[in-house]
Design a protein around this motif. Structure first.
Motif, PDB file in Angstrom:
ATOM      1  N   GLU A  20       0.805  -0.985  -0.053  1.00  0.00           N
ATOM      2  CA  GLU A  20      -0.039  -0.062   0.061  1.00  0.00           C
ATOM      3  C   GLU A  20       0.945   1.292  -0.150  1.00  0.00           C
ATOM      4  O   GLU A  20       0.489   2.240  -0.369  1.00  0.00           O
ATOM      5  N   LYS A  21       2.080   1.322   0.531  1.00  0.00           N
ATOM      6  CA  LYS A  21       2.857   2.384   0.486  1.00  0.00           C
ATOM      7  C   LYS A  21       3.268   2.876  -0.952  1.00  0.00           C
ATOM      8  O   LYS A  21       3.485   3.889  -0.993  1.00  0.00           O
ATOM      9  N   VAL A  22       3.456   1.848  -1.868  1.00  0.00           N
ATOM     10  CA  VAL A  22       4.086   1.794  -3.177  1.00  0.00           C
ATOM     11  C   VAL A  22       2.696   2.121  -4.146  1.00  0.00           C
ATOM     12  O   VAL A  22       2.804   2.615  -4.960  1.00  0.00           O
ATOM     13  N   VAL A  27      -3.438   1.156  -8.136  1.00  0.00           N
ATOM     14  CA  VAL A  27      -3.616   1.383  -9.393  1.00  0.00           C
ATOM     15  C   VAL A  27      -3.135  -0.029 -10.221  1.00  0.00           C
ATOM     16  O   VAL A  27      -3.732  -0.555 -10.827  1.00  0.00           O
ATOM     17  N   LEU A  28      -1.861  -0.497  -9.530  1.00  0.00           N
ATOM     18  CA  LEU A  28      -1.666  -1.844 -10.181  1.00  0.00           C
ATOM     19  C   LEU A  28      -2.483  -2.997  -9.556  1.00  0.00           C
ATOM     20  O   LEU A  28      -2.625  -3.954 -10.133  1.00  0.00           O
ATOM     21  N   ASP A  59       8.063   9.553  -7.217  1.00  0.00           N
ATOM     22  CA  ASP A  59       8.257   9.678  -5.693  1.00  0.00           C
ATOM     23  C   ASP A  59       8.187   8.273  -5.058  1.00  0.00           C
ATOM     24  O   ASP A  59       7.642   8.226  -3.676  1.00  0.00           O
ATOM     25  N   GLY A  60       8.384   7.467  -5.872  1.00  0.00           N
ATOM     26  CA  GLY A  60       8.318   5.897  -5.359  1.00  0.00           C
ATOM     27  C   GLY A  60       6.879   5.285  -5.216  1.00  0.00           C
ATOM     28  O   GLY A  60       6.643   4.231  -4.639  1.00  0.00           O
ATOM     29  N   ILE A  61       6.064   6.254  -6.052  1.00  0.00           N
ATOM     30  CA  ILE A  61       4.698   5.736  -5.884  1.00  0.00           C
ATOM     31  C   ILE A  61       3.967   5.560  -7.019  1.00  0.00           C
ATOM     32  O   ILE A  61       4.256   6.180  -8.237  1.00  0.00           O
ATOM     33  N   ILE A  62       3.218   4.409  -7.514  1.00  0.00           N
ATOM     34  CA  ILE A  62       2.640   3.962  -8.732  1.00  0.00           C
ATOM     35  C   ILE A  62       1.653   5.050  -9.005  1.00  0.00           C
ATOM     36  O   ILE A  62       0.445   5.084  -8.344  1.00  0.00           O
ATOM     37  N   ILE A  63       1.594   5.617 -10.152  1.00  0.00           N
ATOM     38  CA  ILE A  63       0.480   6.471 -10.496  1.00  0.00           C
ATOM     39  C   ILE A  63      -0.400   5.969 -11.878  1.00  0.00           C
ATOM     40  O   ILE A  63      -1.203   6.731 -12.277  1.00  0.00           O
ATOM     41  N   GLY A  64       0.301   5.198 -12.370  1.00  0.00           N
ATOM     42  CA  GLY A  64      -0.152   4.707 -13.629  1.00  0.00           C
ATOM     43  C   GLY A  64       0.183   3.475 -14.169  1.00  0.00           C
ATOM     44  O   GLY A  64       1.171   2.799 -13.653  1.00  0.00           O
ATOM     45  N   ARG A  65      -0.726   2.715 -14.957  1.00  0.00           N
ATOM     46  CA  ARG A  65      -0.235   1.283 -15.341  1.00  0.00           C
ATOM     47  C   ARG A  65      -0.766   0.977 -16.656  1.00  0.00           C
ATOM     48  O   ARG A  65      -1.974   1.422 -17.044  1.00  0.00           O
TER      49      ARG A  65
END
Length: 335
Positions: A20-22, A27-28, A59-65
């Protein structure tokens, strides 16, 4: 804002665990939930190094896939492995800044890519670098009350066809069906052999429990295969309104002079549940279009498919050179 892009493989998917942190916006995670089983069962994704997704991160966070499937494309006398798109998704707070556009350029990954079922925004992205194939789309509505009289031509045609043929539903796709679909004479087509047909029948990536696909064989009165068709039924909910639609996603015939594309569409109508309110199909054949319109089908927009430009195939953008079905580009599994 710096955006990094990372590819995920079959092996990554097998070892995947939600963080959940990533992935705070899931999104993924939602992509994995919808597509994992279908990706791992794909008959053309047997290599652990096959790419199955591209993710955008900041910033180490998934924003799109963008989820990917593998498929096989016939090009003339040979075949080549290709990518097909499964699902674009960009976190809401990061939309409108080109994340989807950049994701697309990363997933091409020096391979031919097939795409379909575009939103208007997706269409505008893909058309800049891809060859777009547009096939006329048709819909028939289920009539009620006095309007049922409009279906008289369909009932008359069905009565003729049912004297000639028997339609049977199968859970296991017969070998002859894959051979029939794969032996088409068009120069280009996504290979829909028996393994692909069974995969498209057994898997679903909509997340809606009531959505499903079906396979029907058509036999003549001597119990010999005359053709087949596959359908999908989908429950669509938009702005609080819900309806059930159906698509003819694959079909073939041993003799088009006796059992043509329009006839197969007509035979399919009795296989759908009563809650289906509209029936969709596509065809670039003028004779089929004329016959469909005579049987209550109406022209409604286009089915758009994209293919990567390739100098080896100068005529790849010519729709007449293609065998195209509604189930192409894994749309059999999605909405």
């Amino acid at each position: 804002m710096k955006i990094d892009f990372h590819f995920l493989t079959i092996l990554d998917l097998k070892n995947y665990s939600f963080d959940e942190k990533v992935d705070p916006d899931h999104v993924l995670q939602t992509g994995v939930e919808l597509y994992e089983k279908a990706i791992l069962r794909n008959p053309y994704s047997k290599n652990d190094e096959n790419i199955i997704a591209c993710v955008a991160m900041t910033d180490g966070i998934i924003i799109g896939r963008y989820m990917l499937f593998r498929s096989l494309l016939k090009c003339g006398e040979g075949t080549t492995s290709v990518q097909t798109g499964g699902s674009f998704f960009v976190s809401e707070k990061y939309r409108g800044i080109g994340v989807g556009y950049t994701l697309w350029h990363h997933i091409k990954h020096n391979e031919i890519h097939l795409g379909a079922l575009f939103s208007r925004a997706g269409y505008n992205i893909f058309k800049e670098t891809e060859v777009m194939l547009e096939i006329p789309q048709y819909v028939k509505y289920r009539y009620h009350g006095i309007k049922k009289i409009l279906d008289l031509p369909i009932h008359l045609r069905k009565s003729i066809l049912k004297r000639r043929y028997v339609v049977k539903r199968h859970a296991i796709v017969p070998e002859w069906a894959g051979a029939m679909a794969s032996s088409d004479n068009h120069k280009y087509m996504e290979v829909h052999d028996t393994a692909w047909l069974q995969w498209a029948l057994d898997n679903n990536a909509t997340g809606v429990e009531s959505d499903y696909q079906s396979f029907y064989a058509i036999y003549d009165r001597n119990d010999k295969p005359a053709g087949f068709f596959m359908t999908k039924v989908r429950t669509i909910t938009k702005e609080g309104d819900s309806f059930v639609k159906a698509n003819l996603i694959e079909w073939a015939s041993t003799d088009l002079s006796r059992l043509d594309e329009a006839d197969i569409n007509i035979l399919s109508l009795d296989t759908y549940p009563q809650e289906v309110s509209r029936f969709w199909t596509i065809s670039e054949n003028g004779k089929t279009a004329k016959k469909l319109k005579c049987h209550s089908y109406k022209r409604r927009g286009w089915f758009a498919m994209s293919i990567t430009k390739d100098e080896r195939f100068e005529d790849i953008g010519d729709v007449s050179q293609w065998r195209i079905r509604y189930g192409c580009c894994n749309t059999a599994l999605v909405e």
